[in-house]
Scaffold this active site. Structure first.
Site, mmCIF file in Angstrom:
data_model
loop_
_atom_site.group_PDB
_atom_site.id
_atom_site.type_symbol
_atom_site.label_atom_id
_atom_site.label_comp_id
_atom_site.label_asym_id
_atom_site.label_seq_id
_atom_site.Cartn_x
_atom_site.Cartn_y
_atom_site.Cartn_z
ATOM 1 N N ASP A 198 0.805 -1.222 0.000
ATOM 2 C CA ASP A 198 0.000 0.000 0.000
ATOM 3 C C ASP A 198 0.841 1.276 0.000
ATOM 4 O O ASP A 198 0.358 2.334 -0.371
ATOM 5 C CB ASP A 198 -0.916 0.022 1.241
ATOM 6 C CG ASP A 198 -0.143 -0.144 2.548
ATOM 7 O OD1 ASP A 198 1.084 -0.328 2.504
ATOM 8 O OD2 ASP A 198 -0.769 -0.098 3.628
ATOM 9 N N HIS A 199 2.108 1.185 0.401
ATOM 10 C CA HIS A 199 2.890 2.415 0.557
ATOM 11 C C HIS A 199 3.438 2.921 -0.760
ATOM 12 O O HIS A 199 3.301 4.070 -1.114
ATOM 13 C CB HIS A 199 4.035 2.194 1.551
ATOM 14 C CG HIS A 199 3.612 2.395 2.972
ATOM 15 N ND1 HIS A 199 2.628 1.642 3.554
ATOM 16 C CD2 HIS A 199 4.020 3.272 3.914
ATOM 17 C CE1 HIS A 199 2.452 2.059 4.810
ATOM 18 N NE2 HIS A 199 3.282 3.047 5.041
ATOM 19 N N ASP A 224 4.401 -0.943 11.232
ATOM 20 C CA ASP A 224 3.976 0.391 10.838
ATOM 21 C C ASP A 224 3.449 1.074 12.088
ATOM 22 O O ASP A 224 2.694 0.471 12.858
ATOM 23 C CB ASP A 224 2.884 0.316 9.767
ATOM 24 C CG ASP A 224 2.624 1.689 9.191
ATOM 25 O OD1 ASP A 224 3.126 1.985 8.095
ATOM 26 O OD2 ASP A 224 1.934 2.496 9.859
ATOM 27 N N ARG A 243 0.373 13.201 9.806
ATOM 28 C CA ARG A 243 1.712 13.759 10.037
ATOM 29 C C ARG A 243 1.979 14.920 9.093
ATOM 30 O O ARG A 243 1.748 14.796 7.889
ATOM 31 C CB ARG A 243 2.796 12.689 9.801
ATOM 32 C CG ARG A 243 2.760 11.658 10.861
ATOM 33 C CD ARG A 243 3.859 10.637 10.762
ATOM 34 N NE ARG A 243 3.766 9.805 11.942
ATOM 35 C CZ ARG A 243 4.043 8.515 11.998
ATOM 36 N NH1 ARG A 243 4.482 7.899 10.935
ATOM 37 N NH2 ARG A 243 3.914 7.872 13.125
ATOM 38 N N SER A 279 7.444 7.460 12.414
ATOM 39 C CA SER A 279 7.366 6.152 11.770
ATOM 40 C C SER A 279 8.100 5.050 12.526
ATOM 41 O O SER A 279 9.052 5.296 13.261
ATOM 42 C CB SER A 279 7.970 6.295 10.375
ATOM 43 O OG SER A 279 8.406 5.073 9.880
ATOM 44 N N ARG A 308 9.789 2.929 10.860
ATOM 45 C CA ARG A 308 10.751 2.421 9.876
ATOM 46 C C ARG A 308 12.085 2.090 10.535
ATOM 47 O O ARG A 308 12.775 2.949 11.059
ATOM 48 C CB ARG A 308 10.920 3.406 8.703
ATOM 49 C CG ARG A 308 11.477 4.752 9.064
ATOM 50 C CD ARG A 308 11.393 5.713 7.877
ATOM 51 N NE ARG A 308 10.004 6.077 7.629
ATOM 52 C CZ ARG A 308 9.600 7.266 7.159
ATOM 53 N NH1 ARG A 308 10.483 8.193 6.854
ATOM 54 N NH2 ARG A 308 8.328 7.519 6.979
HETATM 55 C C1 MIC Z 1 4.571 6.595 7.963
HETATM 56 O O1 MIC Z 1 3.410 6.953 8.103
HETATM 57 O O2 MIC Z 1 5.549 7.310 8.234
HETATM 58 C C2 MIC Z 1 4.827 5.203 7.434
HETATM 59 C C3 MIC Z 1 5.389 5.334 6.086
HETATM 60 O O3 MIC Z 1 3.615 4.503 7.340
HETATM 61 C C4 MIC Z 1 5.766 4.490 8.396
HETATM 62 C C5 MIC Z 1 6.271 3.211 7.925
HETATM 63 C C6 MIC Z 1 7.379 3.330 6.950
HETATM 64 O O4 MIC Z 1 8.222 4.202 7.063
HETATM 65 O O5 MIC Z 1 7.415 2.463 6.072
HETATM 66 C C7 MIC Z 1 5.196 4.259 9.791
HETATM 67 O O6 MIC Z 1 4.363 5.019 10.217
HETATM 68 O O7 MIC Z 1 5.653 3.365 10.510
HETATM 69 FE FE1 SF4 Z 2 0.233 5.041 5.021
HETATM 70 FE FE2 SF4 Z 2 1.676 5.774 7.156
HETATM 71 FE FE3 SF4 Z 2 0.208 7.537 5.794
HETATM 72 FE FE4 SF4 Z 2 -1.005 5.726 7.230
HETATM 73 S S1 SF4 Z 2 0.343 7.318 7.996
HETATM 74 S S2 SF4 Z 2 -1.552 6.341 5.152
HETATM 75 S S3 SF4 Z 2 0.316 3.964 6.970
HETATM 76 S S4 SF4 Z 2 2.000 6.425 5.030
#
Ligand code: MIC
Ligand code: SF4
Length: 644
Positions: free
Chosen positions: A64-65, A119, A379, A537, A539
């Site tokens: 999905d990312h 995530d 965010r 995140s 990550r």
């Molecule tokens: C995000 O919202 O920052 C992400 C992308 O979903 C990350 C995960 C990632 O960096 O792959 C998260 O929230 O953990």
């Molecule tokens: Fe995707 Fe992270 Fe954004 Fe949620 S916050 S939509 S999991 S990138």
């Protein structure tokens, strides 16, 4: 003993340790989820652990990312994920099926169970009564293999909801209000439990919106009771059998109680560049808007999208606004199409985007230079949208839709539009054809590894002595987006040497070069930071890539939970200044040494760093469990698990 909901779920999953506040406990994980951006490494690490099959009740791999597929890298990653899922018994959710958290809530979330996801917004599952926690991919890989998930026994805050949301006030405003109360820091080790008479007025997706943004507060997770509203939602999803009742015992104890009257809330926005920078929309009224993005795991449910469609119906998007709408799941998109609401969106001039993370992670739809973007996501960290000087505000779907029409910040109550009060449907379209479910035949699938798939990087055991150089000295609230940018760099997630070139890219583009030079000369690299280091995140690349660059320690005034755990998993010591004032006494380029570095960790002794330039001794605190000390001295969890 009278138990709250958190205690009930944790006690029934407790596998290691005792239930004493602050001490480390290990719990059984019933379900896991991964997404493509963290998933490739999670499964590569699962393979590297030599595990043969998953031991959870259910594990799902979502794509999905990064669905943009510019170049071959992305498509290769997707194929790796699909084939590795088939091999090990993991459900695969194909690209296009939707955002992991929204889809998981619809199709798999079960009250009273535990969910661990790679995530940070995994806590969305709290809306359906799960203890749903975000973690690094390595922790998720270990849980898939039947390992316990370790965390400190939490402090539990009760959020007592009263009253009812007024028209135009949304679950997003509840989340933003909670951010105003709790802020984005200082909540490590807390779980939020929602209760009170106001809960029954909120649908499951509304509860999920609120639980989702607990991640921005830095709490481990948020959980709602499972009641008749939950039962109705599960029934509408054709999953009534998954329902169980979940409520706190009368007289259950909490570490803090927060009272919130839903009927007193106003439309709110998180202003640049932090989800905790809360303002009333009335204060921003009239300010020009360039872009509006509606979607993300926070706000893309059926009700959110139908509300937006009803607001836009028969009206046109303002000519100075670019409006992007990404329904959270294929289910939501299918429902919108069948109800004619998709046509309303298109007629208004909205740009309908794929059901994926997309704009939220800066993967596309970046605003113009200095542009003002209103987003329903969670965010608004600097540069996350892909445009370094963009001004991103986080708002409700209602406020976003109204601004798309007027081209200005508009208090939705004063837009002169009739409030569309959308009901949850009695039944959703439950078409699971975009999942590939595990089967005995699929177990012999050959795993596809394109050229973009590297091996997880190796680390040696912790060095005996620290011979450190401070490679960067950063301020407070450094997010994992600062440390390891995503957006257009996402496609290198499976290729660590390449991705490591972008560590701190927006703060210090030369960081990686200096680190590699010092590493090649046998030196160790150190990061010095202020409060709340590693917000955002989950990550693990924000730890894995620094490890690859030879970072051995991060010395900060405080850390966020998931990032601190990731640092330990990758053999980097998270040290906290004993005296906060020492933070200011260190400069980039200083030499920090410690002759008994490894022994100090192995034996749980205080760590003292010598600053050669200033001639000072810096006392650090590193509150680790015995388990964490062994992981750290082994050079990380992978070494620890494989005995290397
Ligand atoms: C995000 O919202 O920052 C992400 C992308 O979903 C990350 C995960 C990632 O960096 O792959 C998260 O929230 O953990
Ligand atoms: Fe995707 Fe992270 Fe954004 Fe949620 S916050 S939509 S999991 S990138």
């Amino acid at each position: 003993m009278r138990q709250n909901i958190v205690e009930k779920i944790l006690a029934s999953h407790l596998k290691d340790g005792t239930f004493v506040k602050g001490s480390e406990i290990g719990i059984r994980i019933d379900q896991t989820l991964t997404q493509d951006a963290t998933g490739t490494m999670a499964y590569l690490q699962f393979e590297a652990m030599g595990l043969k099959a998953i031991k959870t009740d259910l594990s799902v791999s979502y794509v999905d990312h990064n669905t943009v597929q510019v170049g071959f890298e992305n498509a290769d990653d997707h194929k790796y994920l699909q084939t590795v899922a088939a091999c090990y018994g993991v459900v695969f959710s194909r690209p296009g099926n939707g955002i992991c958290h929204q889809v998981h809530l619809e199709r798999f979330g079960k009250p009273g169970t535990t969910l661990l996801g790679s995530d940070s917004h995994t806590p969305t599952g709290g809306g359906i009564g799960q203890i749903a926690v975000g973690a690094g991919g390595l922790d998720v890989a270990a849980a898939m293999g039947g390992g316990n998930f370790y965390m400190n026994c939490p402090r539990v805050y009760l959020v007592n909801l009263y009253g009812e949301l007024k028209p135009w006030i949304s679950a997003k405003d509840v989340a933003l209000k909670m951010l105003e109360i709790l802020t984005t820091k200082g909540n490590v080790g807390v779980m939020l439990e929602y209760g009170g008479p106001g809960v029954k007025k909120l649908s499951v997706p509304q509860r999920a919106t609120i639980a989702n943004m607990g991640a921005e507060m830095g709490v481990t997770c948020s959980v709602f009771p499972s009641d008749s509203v939950t039962k109705k939602f599960l029934k509408a999803q054709g999953r009534e059998a998954d329902w169980t009742e979940l409520k706190a015992d009368r007289g259950a104890k909490y570490d803090r109680v927060i009272d919130l009257d839903l009927s007193l809330l106003e439309p709110l926005a998180a202003a640049p560049h932090s989800p905790g920078n809360i303002k009333k929309i009335a204060e921003l009224q009239g300010g020009a808007v360039d872009q509006v993005c509606i979607g993300s795991c926070t706000n893309s449910s059926f009700r959110d999208m139908m509300t937006v469609a009803a607001i836009l119906k028969g009206r046109k998007v303002h000519p100075s606004v670019s409006l992007g709408i990404a329904p959270g799941s294929r289910q939501v998109l299918q429902m919108l199409a069948r109800k004619g609401a998709l046509a309303d969106l298109l007629d208004s001039g909205a740009r309908v985007l794929e059901s994926a993370c997309g704009f939220c992670i800066g993967n596309h739809f970046s605003p113009k230079s200095g542009g003002v973007s209103l987003r329903t996501s969670n965010r608004n960290f600097e540069a996350r949208s892909g445009t370094r000087d963009a001004q991103v505000y986080l708002v409700s779907p209602e406020a976003a839709a109204v601004a798309a029409l007027s081209g200005r910040f508009t208090d939705p109550r004063k837009a002169g539009i009739e409030y569309p009060d959308i009901e949850e449907p009695a039944s959703f379209i439950a078409d699971d054809s975009m999942f590939i479910k595990p089967s005995p035949e699929l177990r012999s699938t050959e795993v596809f590894r394109g050229p973009n798939i590297g091996k997880p990087p190796k680390n040696g055991p912790m060095p005996e002595k620290l011979d450190g150089t401070v490679m960067i000295h950063v301020g407070d609230k450094i997010t994992t987006d600062h440390i390891m940018p995503a957006g257009s760099r996402l496609k290198y997630r499976s290729n660590v040497p390449k991705y490591a070139q972008f560590v701190f890219e927006n703060l210090d583009p030369e960081f990686h070069k200096r680190c590699l030079e010092n590493k090649a000369a046998g030196g160790h690299n150190v990061i010095v930071a202020g409060e709340s280091y590693g917000q955002g995140s989950s990550r693990e690349h924000a730890a894995m890539c620094p490890m690859y660059l030879g970072v051995k320690a991060v010395v900060a005034r405080s850390f966020e939970r998931i990032h601190a755990a990731n640092l330990i998993n990758f053999g980097i010591a998270p040290l906290v200044f004993k005296n906060a004032a020492d933070y200011g006494s260190i400069k980039a380029g200083d030499k920090l040494t410690c002759p008994d570095w490894r022994t100090a960790f192995a034996e749980g002794k205080p760590v003292v760093l010598r600053n050669g330039r200033a001639g000072t001794a810096i006392e650090c605190v590193c509150a680790l469990s015995g388990r964490q000390r062994t992981i750290l001295t082994a050079g990380g969890l992978l070494n620890h698990t494989t005995g290397k």
